[in-house]
Design a protein around this motif. Sequence first.
Motif, PDB file in Angstrom:
ATOM      1  N   LYS A  15      -1.396   3.446  30.204  1.00 58.96           N
ATOM      2  CA  LYS A  15      -0.554   2.389  29.626  1.00 58.96           C
ATOM      3  C   LYS A  15      -1.369   1.262  29.013  1.00 58.96           C
ATOM      4  O   LYS A  15      -0.949   0.644  28.034  1.00 58.96           O
ATOM      5  N   TYR A  16      -2.560   1.002  29.526  1.00 61.71           N
ATOM      6  CA  TYR A  16      -3.381  -0.079  28.958  1.00 61.71           C
ATOM      7  C   TYR A  16      -3.935   0.322  27.589  1.00 61.71           C
ATOM      8  O   TYR A  16      -3.971  -0.495  26.665  1.00 61.71           O
ATOM      9  N   GLN A  17      -4.308   1.579  27.453  1.00 62.10           N
ATOM     10  CA  GLN A  17      -4.754   2.080  26.157  1.00 62.10           C
ATOM     11  C   GLN A  17      -3.591   2.073  25.161  1.00 62.10           C
ATOM     12  O   GLN A  17      -3.768   1.752  23.984  1.00 62.10           O
ATOM     13  N   GLN A  18      -2.404   2.418  25.657  1.00 60.59           N
ATOM     14  CA  GLN A  18      -1.235   2.422  24.784  1.00 60.59           C
ATOM     15  C   GLN A  18      -0.871   1.003  24.372  1.00 60.59           C
ATOM     16  O   GLN A  18      -0.496   0.759  23.227  1.00 60.59           O
ATOM     17  N   LEU A  19      -0.997   0.062  25.288  1.00 60.95           N
ATOM     18  CA  LEU A  19      -0.749  -1.335  24.943  1.00 60.95           C
ATOM     19  C   LEU A  19      -1.704  -1.792  23.846  1.00 60.95           C
ATOM     20  O   LEU A  19      -1.301  -2.483  22.903  1.00 60.95           O
ATOM     21  N   ALA A  20      -2.955  -1.385  23.936  1.00 63.41           N
ATOM     22  CA  ALA A  20      -3.933  -1.720  22.895  1.00 63.41           C
ATOM     23  C   ALA A  20      -3.491  -1.137  21.551  1.00 63.41           C
ATOM     24  O   ALA A  20      -3.654  -1.775  20.501  1.00 63.41           O
ATOM     25  N   LYS A  21      -2.916   0.058  21.571  1.00 59.18           N
ATOM     26  CA  LYS A  21      -2.425   0.681  20.339  1.00 59.18           C
ATOM     27  C   LYS A  21      -1.246  -0.111  19.772  1.00 59.18           C
ATOM     28  O   LYS A  21      -1.145  -0.299  18.552  1.00 59.18           O
ATOM     29  N   VAL A  22      -0.366  -0.587  20.635  1.00 57.59           N
ATOM     30  CA  VAL A  22       0.753  -1.427  20.189  1.00 57.59           C
ATOM     31  C   VAL A  22       0.220  -2.672  19.479  1.00 57.59           C
ATOM     32  O   VAL A  22       0.667  -3.017  18.384  1.00 57.59           O
ATOM     33  N   ILE A  78       7.076   3.392  17.384  1.00 56.82           N
ATOM     34  CA  ILE A  78       6.622   4.606  18.068  1.00 56.82           C
ATOM     35  C   ILE A  78       5.708   4.269  19.237  1.00 56.82           C
ATOM     36  O   ILE A  78       5.868   4.812  20.338  1.00 56.82           O
ATOM     37  N   THR A  79       4.763   3.367  19.028  1.00 55.94           N
ATOM     38  CA  THR A  79       3.842   3.022  20.118  1.00 55.94           C
ATOM     39  C   THR A  79       4.579   2.326  21.260  1.00 55.94           C
ATOM     40  O   THR A  79       4.246   2.537  22.429  1.00 55.94           O
ATOM     41  N   LEU A  80       5.600   1.546  20.943  1.00 50.59           N
ATOM     42  CA  LEU A  80       6.393   0.897  21.991  1.00 50.59           C
ATOM     43  C   LEU A  80       7.237   1.900  22.768  1.00 50.59           C
ATOM     44  O   LEU A  80       7.367   1.789  23.986  1.00 50.59           O
ATOM     45  N   VAL A  81       7.790   2.887  22.074  1.00 52.48           N
ATOM     46  CA  VAL A  81       8.558   3.941  22.762  1.00 52.48           C
ATOM     47  C   VAL A  81       7.652   4.664  23.754  1.00 52.48           C
ATOM     48  O   VAL A  81       8.036   4.899  24.906  1.00 52.48           O
ATOM     49  N   ILE A  82       6.452   5.001  23.318  1.00 51.39           N
ATOM     50  CA  ILE A  82       5.510   5.711  24.194  1.00 51.39           C
ATOM     51  C   ILE A  82       5.116   4.838  25.371  1.00 51.39           C
ATOM     52  O   ILE A  82       5.098   5.296  26.522  1.00 51.39           O
TER      53      ILE A  82
END
Length: 94
Positions: A20-27, A55-59
């Motif tokens: 989730k932290y990597q995904q937050l960085a993508k957001v 899309i990044t927020l959905v993920i």
Amino acid sequence: MEREIINWAKARKLDNPDNKYQQLAKVVEELGELSAAILKRDISETIDALGDTYITLVILANQMGYSLEDCAKRAFKVIEYRKGKTENGTFIKE
């Protein structure tokens, strides 16, 4: 659309809650691209960046066990009857 995005993410092993932290960085990265596109008045890039941000927020929401749509509904219930005024493009609540 949310289910399609989640299925796409699962197929690419992007659904791991530990990421989730990597995904937050993508957001945040996508928000930066959105900001740049809006400032450049680039309509095509703005549309692309809005979609990518969604899309990044959905993920991210899925990784955390939430539905982005449910989160939006909950947030809207909080603001639905909010009163205030808009000044210089910014809503100021009462």
